[in-house]
Design an enzyme around this catalytic site. Sequence first.
Site, short mmCIF file in Angstrom:
data_model
loop_
_atom_site.label_atom_id
_atom_site.label_comp_id
_atom_site.label_asym_id
_atom_site.label_seq_id
_atom_site.Cartn_x
_atom_site.Cartn_y
_atom_site.Cartn_z
N GLU A 460 28.62 45.33 92.72
CA GLU A 460 27.51 46.20 93.12
C GLU A 460 26.27 45.48 93.63
O GLU A 460 25.22 46.10 93.83
CB GLU A 460 27.12 47.16 91.99
CG GLU A 460 28.26 48.09 91.58
CD GLU A 460 27.88 49.15 90.58
OE1 GLU A 460 28.57 50.17 90.51
OE2 GLU A 460 26.88 48.95 89.83
N GLU A 557 35.29 52.84 91.63
CA GLU A 557 34.60 53.25 90.40
C GLU A 557 34.18 54.70 90.52
O GLU A 557 33.61 55.10 91.53
CB GLU A 557 33.34 52.41 90.14
CG GLU A 557 33.55 51.08 89.46
CD GLU A 557 32.23 50.51 88.94
OE1 GLU A 557 31.35 51.31 88.51
OE2 GLU A 557 32.07 49.28 88.94
#
Length: 883
Positions: A460, A557
Amino acid sequence: MNICVLLFVLWSFRGVLLDSLTRQQTFILSGKWTLSNANASVSLAAEVPGCVHTALQKQGYIQDLYFRFNDLSYRWIAYDNWTYSTIFTASAELRAKEKVLLIFDGVDTVSSIWLNGVEVGSTDNMFRRYDFSVGDSLKDGENELEVRFESPVLYASQRYKAHSAYRVPPECPPEVQKGECHVNFIRKEQRSFSWDWGPSFPTMGLWKEARLVAFDDLHLSQLSSVPLYDANSSQWGVQVDLILDARQATPALIVLSVPELHSQQSFQTRFLPGKTKTTFTLNIKASSSVRLWWPNGHGDQPSYRLAVTGFLDGIVAFKTQSKVYFRTVELIQDPVFGSPGLSFYFRINGKSIFLKGSNWIPAHSFQDQVAPAVLWNLLQSAVDANMNVLRVWGGGVYEQDLFYGICDELGIMVWQDFMFACAMYPTERDFIETVREEIVQQVQRLKSHPSIIVWSGNNENEAALATDWFHIPASQKPLYLKDYVTLYVDNIKRIVEEEDRTRPFLVSSPTNGAESEQEGWVASNPYDPLYGDTHFYSYLPDCWDWRTFPRARFVSEYGFQSWPSFSTLRPVSVKEDWSYSSRFTSHRQHHENGNQQMLQQAALHFTLPDSSDPIQRYTDTLYITQVVMQAQCVKAQTEFYRRSRTELIDGEGLTMGALYWQLNDIWQAPSWASIEFGGKWKMLHYFAHDFFAAVLPVAFEDKGALHIYAVSDLSRDTALAAVVTVHSWADLDSVCTLKSDRRVVPAGSAVAIFQQPVSALLTGCGRCTRFSCLITFHLEDGNGQQGPTNHHFFSKPKEAQGLQRPNITAKVHEDETGYHVTLHAAAAAPFVWLDVGDIPGRFSSNGFLMVSRNRTVTFHAWLPTSVAELAQSLSVRSLRDVY
């Protein structure tokens, strides 16, 4: 698994180095050590491998680290400095060798190493192996070895203060996480300073093996192998890398063989002084007979024995062997015909594979507590839920060898992050240097595993920079972009491609992949559904509504929280904690407003628990969080992704991966996990068994019509029909049954096979409305039902008319096949949940919709139990029972 089997597994997965008795000696330093703090006020025995926290607990200095608020009570441990020490005797034969290495496979984290009062080295990276030459420091008789650890919290703070030119965010975790600051300044398990699903326990210790290795000529420290396939000649080969430490320039003969494939080659070579890598390629003669490694659900996982022997002057210097697997992997990012964007999917052995799975976090805050049985149970549970992939998330650790070995054996593909997560990182020379060595070592250690199909630079961090998580002024953004490219592209990417060209490399996750590269490695929108992989979380909209989810190419995710069961929470809590409004409940929730979000979602669909008994209301609420905010929500989202695999709408779709967050828990607390700490399956994991099935029926409503898709992961075309049964909430007898025509569903596709206006379907059954009826449905071919039975509600359960208490009774019995529970219900019962408390095991099905009077499920016990024990512990709950 008995000890003999376990030893064989460990041997076969790690590749044992068989030391020549005349040329090399190894002295293991693991075992009993002494541990003391900075002022020597605490001194105790400690095990190596191990850490300070678990040593203190084992010796009775502190309580269970996971009990109640002990993560706060024991923060002092990480603020102290600690020393591990041991006394050993080195034999004269060992000391007589030309070179003696002191080897630490894992030091957590910042330490100085002292042998007989002389500092022989230092460490600053949990993820590195360290070798120190100590031959001159050893003496006859007793030798004293000390590893002096510096507080990781204070070290990280000092490094942060020394970096004065500009800030490297985030400085600290959110307050709700109750953690420590500046974790991005230390090469250590990032989540150990806290995360939104885990506690803050900044560990210190020798978390892997320590040993002395003595030799005269050379020491083989690492063997790795990767399969090579030449598509033009249809020829297989095996690339073998040997990392050796040679005392001087040494001529040698290397013999490589794969006996089962009748392939052997000899290589004359010369090893240079010092530690070097030498690469050889063994050509496989019987390439046509090579059996390929396949992911779970697509084939078998055969392996071959690779034998490596090194000769010096005609005498065996070393022998080693390991497993070698044959498979290819490609990441396909091609233009999409008639649409903007690029595809994003994996091909294994030339076959396009839909990746079904979850994300893996560390199984414990203290790595010495992760026993082989824990890994086997969690990974087998993934396979039992029809998963074929796990993403090893970048805020934890590079997992132990056994983890990857089990994945190889079970056919679990691994998306492997490097250990950088949710942060910017410094790029000073010493930081880059230790990272470079970390990446080299980890790729060399792990690349032999066929389960690993992709390397990913971080978790991320592209998104954090692109979408300004850390409020960086626009004028400074180029500086952070430069640091990002320096770390992940100029260093990590370059190293990975030098060490392993057999797998794709992604700079981040989520990322737009090839498009991010075109935009200078940080895309303007790394969540663009037309490219790469995406992460998606949204807790306020109705998560039963498929329209709220992105129709992305690949979703690595997504997820929703729930609480674990009462039996998991009870050992770490006391009676005053057993309330949804207790201080303990608030303390364990590390996600901002997480407890409230679960109830808000539940209230959209359900009447909330209202028992006058406070403990009953608490346990009912735990159950409700598992139903609505997690199991049903992840089910709706996953089914949406699976039916989107061959569908393209306004350029979006062709989804080829669904990895929900997360598989496992690190402690007893609310989280996104589908398996509780200790291994107990949540309702979500039972649902995953169905929504990841190879053949799956999916229903949804759109513009007033009911649609049913047939999703197939099979390698063959299949003719399937949808069978839809309408039920009344008030009556266990079905109202009517409809069946579609059979339609060919191509291999690896999702096809619409049933469509009908909801109003016509309900009125056609005579006495149904949206509020009085529901449906179950399944798929059939010419041989009967294929895949699981699914369900669809036309209204929210709290609006269901006629839903009654089912008054379910249960009887436990045993036969030659195992333990079974037969249920009898007086009314329709949604989300029937069977629980046997602390008895380890799982049911064949759970959390199910019961629309028949009788149903039998099997209990798979993980340890010996009995009918009497199961019957005494069994509780049965359904939705109508909790209000």
